[in-house]
Write a protein that holds these residues in place. Sequence first.
Motif, PDB file in Angstrom:
ATOM      1  N   GLN A  39       0.821  -1.213   0.000  1.00 53.37           N
ATOM      2  CA  GLN A  39       0.000   0.000   0.000  1.00 53.37           C
ATOM      3  C   GLN A  39       0.856   1.264   0.000  1.00 53.37           C
ATOM      4  OE1 GLN A  39      -3.164   0.184   2.971  1.00 53.37           O
ATOM      5  NE2 GLN A  39      -2.677  -1.938   3.469  1.00 53.37           N
ATOM      6  N   PHE A  40       2.113   1.122   0.393  1.00 55.54           N
ATOM      7  CA  PHE A  40       2.987   2.268   0.575  1.00 55.54           C
ATOM      8  C   PHE A  40       4.013   2.347  -0.542  1.00 55.54           C
ATOM      9  CE2 PHE A  40       1.638   0.666   4.713  1.00 55.54           C
ATOM     10  CZ  PHE A  40       0.929   1.765   5.165  1.00 55.54           C
ATOM     11  N   GLU A  41       4.492   3.534  -0.786  1.00 57.55           N
ATOM     12  CA  GLU A  41       5.502   3.737  -1.822  1.00 57.55           C
ATOM     13  C   GLU A  41       6.891   3.937  -1.215  1.00 57.55           C
ATOM     14  OE1 GLU A  41       4.284   6.804  -4.525  1.00 57.55           O
ATOM     15  OE2 GLU A  41       2.334   5.890  -4.838  1.00 57.55           O
ATOM     16  N   TYR A  42       7.049   3.531   0.034  1.00 60.99           N
ATOM     17  CA  TYR A  42       8.339   3.679   0.699  1.00 60.99           C
ATOM     18  C   TYR A  42       9.339   2.680   0.140  1.00 60.99           C
ATOM     19  CZ  TYR A  42       5.288   5.838   4.206  1.00 60.99           C
ATOM     20  OH  TYR A  42       4.363   6.601   4.842  1.00 60.99           O
ATOM     21  N   GLU A  43      10.588   3.125   0.091  1.00 58.99           N
ATOM     22  CA  GLU A  43      11.665   2.237  -0.317  1.00 58.99           C
ATOM     23  C   GLU A  43      12.009   1.326   0.857  1.00 58.99           C
ATOM     24  OE1 GLU A  43      15.814   3.148  -2.074  1.00 58.99           O
ATOM     25  OE2 GLU A  43      14.436   4.705  -2.799  1.00 58.99           O
ATOM     26  N   VAL A  44      12.273   0.058   0.557  1.00 57.60           N
ATOM     27  CA  VAL A  44      12.630  -0.907   1.599  1.00 57.60           C
ATOM     28  C   VAL A  44      13.853  -0.394   2.352  1.00 57.60           C
ATOM     29  CG1 VAL A  44      13.415  -3.256   2.038  1.00 57.60           C
ATOM     30  CG2 VAL A  44      11.671  -2.834   0.304  1.00 57.60           C
ATOM     31  N   GLY A  45      13.766  -0.460   3.681  1.00 54.06           N
ATOM     32  CA  GLY A  45      14.887  -0.053   4.519  1.00 54.06           C
ATOM     33  C   GLY A  45      14.838   1.379   5.001  1.00 54.06           C
ATOM     34  N   THR A  46      13.927   2.189   4.456  1.00 52.45           N
ATOM     35  CA  THR A  46      13.833   3.570   4.931  1.00 52.45           C
ATOM     36  C   THR A  46      13.134   3.600   6.285  1.00 52.45           C
ATOM     37  OG1 THR A  46      11.717   3.952   3.833  1.00 52.45           O
ATOM     38  CG2 THR A  46      13.708   4.475   2.567  1.00 52.45           C
ATOM     39  N   THR A  47      13.259   4.708   6.971  1.00 52.29           N
ATOM     40  CA  THR A  47      12.630   4.859   8.278  1.00 52.29           C
ATOM     41  C   THR A  47      11.121   4.695   8.186  1.00 52.29           C
ATOM     42  OG1 THR A  47      14.404   6.324   8.994  1.00 52.29           O
ATOM     43  CG2 THR A  47      12.341   6.433  10.243  1.00 52.29           C
ATOM     44  N   ASP A  48      10.504   5.295   7.171  1.00 49.47           N
ATOM     45  CA  ASP A  48       9.050   5.189   7.015  1.00 49.47           C
ATOM     46  C   ASP A  48       8.623   3.750   6.755  1.00 49.47           C
ATOM     47  OD1 ASP A  48       8.605   7.906   7.422  1.00 49.47           O
ATOM     48  OD2 ASP A  48       8.801   8.368   5.279  1.00 49.47           O
ATOM     49  N   TYR A  49       9.349   3.065   5.893  1.00 50.03           N
ATOM     50  CA  TYR A  49       9.044   1.656   5.604  1.00 50.03           C
ATOM     51  C   TYR A  49       9.153   0.818   6.875  1.00 50.03           C
ATOM     52  CZ  TYR A  49       9.269  -2.984   3.495  1.00 50.03           C
ATOM     53  OH  TYR A  49       9.032  -4.292   3.173  1.00 50.03           O
TER      54      TYR A  49
END
Length: 65
Positions: A39-49
């Motif tokens: 559902q999210f567009e965060y890159e794997v490993g980022t704080t948001d992800y």
Amino acid sequence: MYVVNVYNGVYQLEFRGFFDNFDDAMEEFQKAEKEYMNQFEYEVGTTDYNHELENFIFNSRIEKV
């Protein structure tokens, strides 16, 4: 028998089903995790992800009944 309930993003659990063995329950749990994180567009490993993944794992459950 195992019950899988997963976090749905609004601080509620979503019932995913009853399973006869732990492997099937874990497979459903992993499927739900993938659906949730997609559902999210965060890159794997980022704080948001990592924050969203933590929310999912902390709030989801596989329970033996």
